[in-house]
Motif scaffolding. Structure first.
Motif, PDB file in Angstrom:
ATOM      1  N   UNK A 143      65.628  14.135  22.448  1.00 22.12           N
ATOM      2  CA  UNK A 143      65.016  13.214  23.411  1.00 22.12           C
ATOM      3  C   UNK A 143      63.703  12.634  22.892  1.00 22.12           C
ATOM      4  N   UNK A 144      62.997  13.410  22.075  1.00 25.16           N
ATOM      5  CA  UNK A 144      61.718  12.941  21.565  1.00 25.16           C
ATOM      6  C   UNK A 144      61.875  12.006  20.379  1.00 25.16           C
ATOM      7  N   UNK A 145      62.780  12.322  19.465  1.00 27.90           N
ATOM      8  CA  UNK A 145      62.862  11.564  18.213  1.00 27.90           C
ATOM      9  C   UNK A 145      63.865  10.409  18.246  1.00 27.90           C
ATOM     10  N   UNK A 146      64.983  10.582  18.912  1.00 23.29           N
ATOM     11  CA  UNK A 146      66.023   9.562  18.814  1.00 23.29           C
ATOM     12  C   UNK A 146      65.634   8.222  19.436  1.00 23.29           C
ATOM     13  N   UNK A 147      64.848   8.171  20.537  1.00 23.24           N
ATOM     14  CA  UNK A 147      64.414   6.855  21.033  1.00 23.24           C
ATOM     15  C   UNK A 147      63.541   6.088  20.048  1.00 23.24           C
ATOM     16  N   UNK A 148      63.015   6.789  19.037  1.00 21.80           N
ATOM     17  CA  UNK A 148      62.144   6.151  18.055  1.00 21.80           C
ATOM     18  C   UNK A 148      62.911   5.631  16.849  1.00 21.80           C
ATOM     19  N   UNK A 149      64.236   5.779  16.862  1.00 20.53           N
ATOM     20  CA  UNK A 149      65.053   5.273  15.768  1.00 20.53           C
ATOM     21  C   UNK A 149      65.553   6.327  14.804  1.00 20.53           C
ATOM     22  N   UNK A 150      65.188   7.595  15.027  1.00 18.50           N
ATOM     23  CA  UNK A 150      65.622   8.672  14.146  1.00 18.50           C
ATOM     24  C   UNK A 150      67.014   9.166  14.527  1.00 18.50           C
ATOM     25  N   UNK A 151      67.751   9.622  13.530  1.00 11.04           N
ATOM     26  CA  UNK A 151      68.943  10.438  13.764  1.00 11.04           C
ATOM     27  C   UNK A 151      68.528  11.881  13.533  1.00 11.04           C
ATOM     28  N   UNK A 152      68.590  12.690  14.576  1.00 10.99           N
ATOM     29  CA  UNK A 152      68.092  14.063  14.493  1.00 10.99           C
ATOM     30  C   UNK A 152      69.245  15.043  14.362  1.00 10.99           C
ATOM     31  N   UNK A 222      54.523   2.735  20.052  1.00 15.95           N
ATOM     32  CA  UNK A 222      55.745   3.441  20.456  1.00 15.95           C
ATOM     33  C   UNK A 222      55.584   4.325  21.695  1.00 15.95           C
ATOM     34  N   UNK A 223      54.411   4.906  21.895  1.00 17.55           N
ATOM     35  CA  UNK A 223      54.281   5.882  22.983  1.00 17.55           C
ATOM     36  C   UNK A 223      54.331   5.224  24.357  1.00 17.55           C
ATOM     37  N   UNK A 224      53.774   4.017  24.493  1.00 16.37           N
ATOM     38  CA  UNK A 224      53.721   3.360  25.805  1.00 16.37           C
ATOM     39  C   UNK A 224      55.099   3.124  26.389  1.00 16.37           C
ATOM     40  N   UNK A 225      56.120   2.962  25.536  1.00 16.88           N
ATOM     41  CA  UNK A 225      57.471   2.681  26.019  1.00 16.88           C
ATOM     42  C   UNK A 225      58.427   3.859  25.830  1.00 16.88           C
ATOM     43  N   UNK A 228      60.011   9.666  27.299  1.00 12.65           N
ATOM     44  CA  UNK A 228      59.417  10.978  27.569  1.00 12.65           C
ATOM     45  C   UNK A 228      57.898  10.926  27.478  1.00 12.65           C
ATOM     46  N   UNK A 229      57.343   9.769  27.816  1.00 11.71           N
ATOM     47  CA  UNK A 229      55.891   9.566  27.696  1.00 11.71           C
ATOM     48  C   UNK A 229      55.101  10.614  28.470  1.00 11.71           C
ATOM     49  N   UNK A 234      51.303  15.021  28.347  1.00 12.87           N
ATOM     50  CA  UNK A 234      50.841  16.266  28.952  1.00 12.87           C
ATOM     51  C   UNK A 234      50.772  17.400  27.930  1.00 12.87           C
ATOM     52  N   UNK A 235      51.827  17.557  27.150  1.00 13.10           N
ATOM     53  CA  UNK A 235      51.834  18.643  26.169  1.00 13.10           C
ATOM     54  C   UNK A 235      50.827  18.413  25.049  1.00 13.10           C
ATOM     55  N   UNK A 236      50.712  17.185  24.571  1.00 15.52           N
ATOM     56  CA  UNK A 236      49.778  16.920  23.478  1.00 15.52           C
ATOM     57  C   UNK A 236      48.357  17.241  23.905  1.00 15.52           C
ATOM     58  N   UNK A 237      48.030  16.980  25.161  1.00 14.69           N
ATOM     59  CA  UNK A 237      46.685  17.224  25.664  1.00 14.69           C
ATOM     60  C   UNK A 237      46.563  18.580  26.338  1.00 14.69           C
TER      61      UNK A 237
END
Length: 518
Positions: A143-152, A222-225, A228-229, A234-237
Motif C-alpha cells: 500500500x505504501x510503495x505501489x501507488x508510487x510506481x514501484x512493483x513490490x 508525491x506525499x500530498x496525493x 496512505x497520507x 502520523x507514523x513519520x512524526x
C-alpha cells in the motif's frame, strides 16, 4: 543494516552513471561517520549493462544508548534489556534513513554537476532491503510503495526456519522494481527516506518540530496525493498529534495549489480584509465619543450590513467562507443569535491569525462550542459545508480567476445549498472616488477582477436562476448618486413559496436600510 540500489544501462547511457548520480565512485569503497556508527558505500558490480551500489550501516549500539539516553525503540523502563539486545544493527529503520540522507544528500536533491541531464531522467531501478521491520505486514508495504510506481515483492521472514510452527516474524525481505524507468533516483531515495521509518513505526531520535519540514521536503511531489497520507504522516512524526496536524494542513495546501496549478504562496496569502478598502478593523470605535468625527471604515460597515442581513434571514448556523483573519467570525460570536459559526479558508496563515484573534485556546467551553475553523477550498464540494442556515462570501469572489467561479458556484449553491447566501464584492465604478488609487488599478494586488454594478447583478441573477434562489441587492457604504456604493452585496434566498421568502427578504431589506442610515 543493508540495502542495494541497482540499475541497467546501454552504451549510450551506461549503468555506471549511477556512480555520478550518487557522487560515489564505483571503483572505491568509501566509509562515512554518522552519529550512530559507520556507513560504507561499495559497488558489488559496475558495468555498462548493470551497476549496483550497496549501503552498509554498522551501528554502534553503545553510542546509540549513550546518545539516546535510553530513549527510542527499546528504551522504555520495562524493556531496559532491549537497549542491548535488539535488531538495530541488522534491520532497516530510521537509522538507515538518516544514513541515506547523510551519504546521498545530493542525490536525494536531484543534484549532479557531472551528469546534470541524467539527474532528472527516470531510471530502471531495483532496490533490495534484506531485513525490513513491517508493522502492518506485507499488505501495508504494498500500500505504501505501489501507488508510487514501484512493483513490490515482499517475502515474510520466519521467526526461525528450524521451527516453522512458530510462524513469521514482523520482518520482510523487500525488493522494489521500476523496470520501465518511471522514477528518478532522487525520487526513489526520498521514498525510502520517509517510508523506512514509517514501516518500522519507530524513530531512534526525538521528533522535533523541524521534522515536519523534513517530511514535506522529502514528500514533495508525491506525499500530498498518496492514498496512505494520514498513516505516513502520523507514523513519520512518531504520532505526535500537533506535528501531524500541522503537516496534514500544509499537505492539503500543497494539494490545493497543485489542483489549481498555482504556487502555495499564491493560495496561502492571508489576504488582509481591510487593506483593500483603505480602512482598518483596528480603527477607533465609531461609536465612541472620542474620534466620533472620523468616518466609519468600510470594513466595519460591511460587517454591520452582513450581520443585519443574517439577522433578517433568521440564520442561526452560519458559514463564513473565506473567513480570512476572522474579523466577521469574531463579530458574530458577540451576537447570541448565531448558535454555530464555521470559518473556512484555504490559507493556514489566515486561520492561524484568526485562531489567535478569537483566543480559541483560552475561550470558555460553551463559547468554544459555537465556533470552529477549518481549511478548505471553495473550488471543490465539501460535505462539511452542508446543513447551515446561511453562508457568507465577504470580499471573496474577486480573489478567484473568473473561469473558476462556476466551481465555486456549484460548491456553494449546488452542493452546500444553505437557505441564505450573502456575497459582497467591490464596486469598480466607485474606485474613482479613492484619491490614493491610481486610475485603472484594482483595490488589492490579489484581485483578479472587479465588477461594475451591472456585471455583478447579471452574474448573481444567473446564479440564482440556475440553483433555485432569488437575489436582491443591497448597497454597502455611501451610495454615491453617480458611481454607486463602494461595496455591493447580493442576498440570495432559496425560492421556496412556502418558506415565507418574501417576508424574510422584507426584514433583510429593512435591516440593511437601518445600517445605511447609521
Amino acid at each position: 543494516m543493508f540495502l542495494t540500489i541497482s540499475t541497467s544501462g546501454t552504451p549510450e547511457n551506461p549503468a555506471t552513471d549511477l556512480g555520478f548520480l550518487l557522487h560515489k565512485h564505483p571503483e572505491k569503497a568509501q566509509a562515512f561517520s554518522t552519529s550512530y556508527g559507520t556507513a560504507h558505500v561499495l559497488y558489488p558490480e559496475a558495468s555498462v549493462e548493470r551497476c549496483t551500489a550497496a549501503l552498509l550501516l554498522e551501528v554502534d549500539p553503545v553510542a546509540l544508548v549513550k546518545r539516546g539516553k535510553g530513549k527510542g525503540r527499546g528504551g522504555a523502563p520495562d524493556a531496559a534489556l532491549a537497549q542491548y539486545v535488539n535488531d538495530r544493527p541488522y534491520a532497516a529503520s530510521s537509522l538507515l534513513a538518516v544514513a541515506l540522507s547523510a551519504v546521498f544528500s545530493s542525490a536525494m536533491r536531484g543534484v549532479c554537476n557531472a551528469r546534470p541531464e541524467r539527474a532528472g531522467q527516470p531510471l530502471p531501478l531495483r532496490i533490495e532491503v534484506p531485513a525490513l521491520p513491517a508493522r502492518g505486514g506485507a499488505a501495508l508495504v504494498r500500500k505504501l510503495f505501489e501507488p508510487l510506481g514501484w512493483t513490490a515483492t515482499v517475502t515474510r521472514i520466519p521467526l526461525d526456519e528450524q521451527f516453522p510452527e512458530w510462524g513469521d516474524s514482523r520482518y520482510v525481505h523487500l525488493v522494489l522494481d521500476v523496470p520501465d524507468g518511471r522514477l528518478t533516483l532522487g525520487e526513489a531515495l526520498r521514498h525510502l527516506y520517509v517510508l523506512l521509518p514509517v514501516l518500522d513505526d519507530a524513530k531512534h531520535y526525538w521528533v522535533s518540530p523541524d521534522e515536519v519540514d523534513k517530511l514535506l521536503r522529502a514528500g514533495e511531489g508525491w506525499l500530498a496525493d498518496h492514498p496512505e497520507q494520514n498513516l505516513i504522516t502520523s507514523r513519520y512524526l512518531a504520532r505526535r498529534w500537533s506535528l501531524t496536524q500541522e503537516a496534514m494542513q500544509r499537505l492539503e495546501l500543497v494539494r490545493l495549489a497543485d489542483a489549481d496549478d498555482t504556487d502555495v504562496d499564491d493560495i496561502d496569502n492571508a489576504v488582509d480584509d481591510e487593506s483593500a478598502d483603505s480602512g482598518s478593523d483596528s480603527a477607533p470605535d465609531p461609536d465612541s465619543e472620542e474620534d466620533s468625527d472620523k468616518p466609519v471604515p468600510l470594513a466595519v460597515l460591511r460587517r454591520a450590513a452582513i450581520l443585519a442581513a443574517l439577522a433578517g434571514a433568521g440564520a442561526g448556523r452560519v458559514l463564513d467562507l473565506g473567513c480570512g483573519q476572522g474579523q466577521l467570525v469574531q463579530a458574530m460570536l458577540k451576537d447570541t443569535r448565531f448558535t454555530e459559526i464555521a470559518g473556512v479558508d484555504v490559507s493556514m496563515r489566515a486561520l492561524t491569525i484568526a485562531s489567535r484573534r478569537l483566543k480559541l485556546d483560552r475561550m470558555g467551553e460553551r463559547q468554544a462550542g459555537r465556533v470552529k475553523l477549518f481549511q478548505g477550498s471553495l473550488a471543490y464540494t465539501d460535505k462539511r459545508l452542508k446543513g447551515y442556515d446561511a453562508a457568507v462570501l465577504s470580499e471573496v469572489i474577486e480573489h478567484l480567476d473568473v473561469e473558476r467561479l462556476p466551481a465555486l458556484e456549484y460548491a456553494v449553491f449546488g452542493s452546500a445549498r444553505p437557505r441564505t447566501v450573502l456575497v459582497t464584492t467591490p464596486n469598480v465604478e466607485y474606485n474613482v472616488r479613492w484619491e490614493t488609487l491610481a486610475a485603472g488599478h484594482v483595490r488589492h494586488g490579489d484581485h483578479r477582477f472587479e465588477w461594475t454594478r451591472e456585471e455583478f447583478r447579471d452574474w448573481a441573477r444567473q446564479v440564482a436562476e440556475r440553483h433555485g434562489y432569488e437575489a436582491e441587492f443591497i448597497p454597502v457604504g455611501d451610495d454615491d448618486p453617480e458611481v454607486g456604493p463602494p461595496t455591493q452585496m447580493a442576498v440570495f434566498t432559496q425560492a421556496d413559496k412556502n418558506s415565507g421568502t418574501s417576508d424574510k427578504n422584507s426584514r433583510t431589506d429593512e435591516n440593511a436600510k437601518e445600517v445605511q442610515a447609521a
